[in-house]
Design an enzyme around this catalytic site. Structure first.
Site, PDB file in Angstrom:
ATOM      1  CD  GLU A 193       2.082  -1.810   6.247  1.00 13.67           C
ATOM      2  OE1 GLU A 193       1.034  -2.388   6.587  1.00 13.67           O
ATOM      3  OE2 GLU A 193       2.587  -0.876   6.902  1.00 13.67           O
ATOM      4  N   GLY A 231       2.510   2.852   7.905  1.00  9.55           N
ATOM      5  CA  GLY A 231       3.424   3.620   8.751  1.00  9.55           C
ATOM      6  C   GLY A 231       2.709   4.627   9.642  1.00  9.55           C
ATOM      7  CB  ALA A 287       5.849   4.272   4.351  1.00  6.51           C
ATOM      8  CD  GLU A 338       4.531  -0.024  10.576  1.00  9.25           C
ATOM      9  OE1 GLU A 338       4.644   0.714   9.565  1.00  9.25           O
ATOM     10  OE2 GLU A 338       5.164  -1.069  10.716  1.00  9.25           O
TER      11      GLU A 338
HETATM   12  N1  COA Z   1       1.920   7.301  -0.019  1.00 10.61           N
HETATM   13  C1  COA Z   1       1.970   8.230  -0.993  1.00 10.61           C
HETATM   14  N2  COA Z   1       0.901   8.925  -1.384  1.00 10.61           N
HETATM   15  C2  COA Z   1      -0.254   8.678  -0.756  1.00 10.61           C
HETATM   16  C3  COA Z   1      -0.380   7.714   0.258  1.00 10.61           C
HETATM   17  C4  COA Z   1       0.786   7.021   0.634  1.00 10.61           C
HETATM   18  N3  COA Z   1       0.797   6.107   1.606  1.00 10.61           N
HETATM   19  N4  COA Z   1      -1.663   7.661   0.674  1.00 10.61           N
HETATM   20  C5  COA Z   1      -2.326   8.577  -0.055  1.00 10.61           C
HETATM   21  N5  COA Z   1      -1.492   9.186  -0.915  1.00 10.61           N
HETATM   22  C6  COA Z   1      -1.806  10.221  -1.912  1.00 10.61           C
HETATM   23  C7  COA Z   1      -2.543   9.647  -3.086  1.00 10.61           C
HETATM   24  O1  COA Z   1      -1.622   9.060  -4.008  1.00 10.61           O
HETATM   25  C8  COA Z   1      -3.218  10.876  -3.662  1.00 10.61           C
HETATM   26  O2  COA Z   1      -2.259  11.636  -4.358  1.00 10.61           O
HETATM   27  P1  COA Z   1      -2.551  12.137  -5.865  1.00 10.61           P
HETATM   28  O3  COA Z   1      -3.683  13.109  -5.670  1.00 10.61           O
HETATM   29  O4  COA Z   1      -1.279  12.774  -6.260  1.00 10.61           O
HETATM   30  O5  COA Z   1      -2.923  10.925  -6.635  1.00 10.61           O
HETATM   31  C9  COA Z   1      -3.587  11.648  -2.383  1.00 10.61           C
HETATM   32  O6  COA Z   1      -2.732  11.145  -1.377  1.00 10.61           O
HETATM   33  C10 COA Z   1      -5.024  11.469  -1.957  1.00 10.61           C
HETATM   34  O7  COA Z   1      -5.290  10.083  -1.828  1.00 10.61           O
HETATM   35  P2  COA Z   1      -6.499   9.323  -2.546  1.00 10.61           P
HETATM   36  O8  COA Z   1      -6.134   7.884  -2.654  1.00 10.61           O
HETATM   37  O9  COA Z   1      -6.891  10.032  -3.774  1.00 10.61           O
HETATM   38  O10 COA Z   1      -7.643   9.519  -1.453  1.00 10.61           O
HETATM   39  P3  COA Z   1      -8.891   8.573  -1.195  1.00 10.61           P
HETATM   40  O11 COA Z   1      -9.772   9.312  -0.264  1.00 10.61           O
HETATM   41  O12 COA Z   1      -9.449   8.092  -2.478  1.00 10.61           O
HETATM   42  O13 COA Z   1      -8.293   7.289  -0.432  1.00 10.61           O
HETATM   43  C11 COA Z   1      -6.899   6.125   1.168  1.00 10.61           C
HETATM   44  C12 COA Z   1      -7.718   7.403   0.841  1.00 10.61           C
HETATM   45  C13 COA Z   1      -6.168   6.389   2.478  1.00 10.61           C
HETATM   46  C14 COA Z   1      -7.825   4.932   1.344  1.00 10.61           C
HETATM   47  C15 COA Z   1      -5.898   5.851   0.042  1.00 10.61           C
HETATM   48  O14 COA Z   1      -5.170   7.034  -0.223  1.00 10.61           O
HETATM   49  C16 COA Z   1      -4.911   4.754   0.331  1.00 10.61           C
HETATM   50  O15 COA Z   1      -5.253   3.578   0.287  1.00 10.61           O
HETATM   51  N6  COA Z   1      -3.640   5.112   0.602  1.00 10.61           N
HETATM   52  C17 COA Z   1      -2.568   4.187   0.794  1.00 10.61           C
HETATM   53  C18 COA Z   1      -2.654   3.555   2.131  1.00 10.61           C
HETATM   54  C19 COA Z   1      -1.569   2.526   2.308  1.00 10.61           C
HETATM   55  O16 COA Z   1      -1.520   1.513   1.641  1.00 10.61           O
HETATM   56  N7  COA Z   1      -0.671   2.784   3.252  1.00 10.61           N
HETATM   57  C20 COA Z   1       0.375   1.895   3.610  1.00 10.61           C
HETATM   58  C21 COA Z   1       1.627   2.294   2.979  1.00 10.61           C
HETATM   59  S1  COA Z   1       2.931   1.251   3.539  1.00 10.61           S
END
Ligand code: COA
Length: 256
Positions: A134, A111, A65, A114
């Protein structure tokens, strides 16, 4: 015109790509709304027989999400987010009248996992990583994740995945039976299309009845066996049953 979803249809198969690559295809409210609307259109479109959902680019299916969107929500807004999302997208997909395949082509987190778990069939590419992180953000899965993960991988592994918030590899996901197949990134879509092409040979009405009956077994309020009897008997009054059985007896392929 949709902003966050790309759609392509050919020969009865629709491909939907969540297209917010800069946010790793994170699901904001607008994306959920767009997915709902297009799936609703496809539901009423007799030409579409199977839907495949994937993420744009080669890094993420859906990374969850949209954290930026919900970070300042109140309890009330949180409830609305989960309830609306479950109704509009996750339960909607699970109870859809046509099979939906998730092509997990990268991160499927929160999400995103999910969403994949609400689909009927899941395939993952070797680079895919799956998890429900989460609790690391101070929330829990709210789009059905606590329920569907336990159904798919069993309670013990669900407790572990959700409390540690750790990602698992695509190989582990296959071992957990969280995905049906593991493919190279290159072969992921062709394998999805291969399955979809097998499905579209069969009776859409029977497929719809089968999806409903399988789902009924996971709903504690209804008796799945009774739903099966009811759905089975309904098939006998369908034109597709007449066509399917006649084709068999006449030694030809059915034309549904
Ligand atoms: N919501 C909003 N933005 C998200 C996102 C999410 N769930 N997941 C990734 N992004 C965005 C990042 O903020 C970043 O944006 P920015 O460039 O404006 O800062 C962009 O996507 C790229 O992500 P980044 O974290 O730089 O890539 P990475 O390769 O270093 O890491 C992940 C990849 C997937 C491990 C990491 O993005 C992450 O942990 N995301 C969240 C996952 C999460 O907790 N999801 C559950 C949500 S309920």
């Amino acid at each position: 015109m949709m902003k966050n979803i790309q759609a392509k249809t050919d020969d009865g198969i629709a491909l939907l790509s969540v297209n917010r690559p800069d946010q790793l295809n994170a699901l904001n409210n607008e994306t959920i709304e767009e997915l709902h609307l297009i799936l609703n259109d496809f539901n009423n479109d007799k030409e579409i027989k199977v839907v495949i959902i994937t993420g744009s680019g080669n890094k993420a299916f859906v990374a969850g999400a949209d954290i930026k969107e919900f970070s300042s929500y109140s309890k009330k807004e949180g409830e609305k987010l989960a309830r609306n999302g479950q109704k509009k997208l996750f339960d909607f997909i699970e109870n859809y009248s046509k099979p939906i395949i998730a092509a997990i082509n990268g991160f499927a987190l929160g999400g995103g996992l999910e969403l994949a778990m609400a689909c009927h069939i899941r395939l993952a590419s070797e680079n895919a990583k799956m998890g429900l992180p989460e609790v690391s953000l101070g929330v829990i899965p709210g789009y059905g994740g606590t329920q569907r993960l336990a159904q798919l991988v069993g309670k013990g592994k669900a407790f572990e995945m959700i409390t540690t918030g750790k990602m698992i590899s695509a190989e582990q996901a296959l071992e957990y039976k969280l995905v049906n197949y593991l493919e190279t990134q290159e072969n992921l879509m062709s394998k999805c299309y291969k399955i979809a092409n097998q499905i579209i040979k069969n009776s859409p009405k029977a497929i719809s009845a089968a999806l409903k009956s399988i789902n009924a077994g996971f709903n504690s309020e209804i008796n799945g066996f009774e739903v099966e009897i009811d759905s089975f008997s309904n098939c006998f009054q369908s034109d597709e049953f007449i066509e399917g059985t006649n084709a068999f007896l006449e030694k030809r392929k059915p034309n549904f």
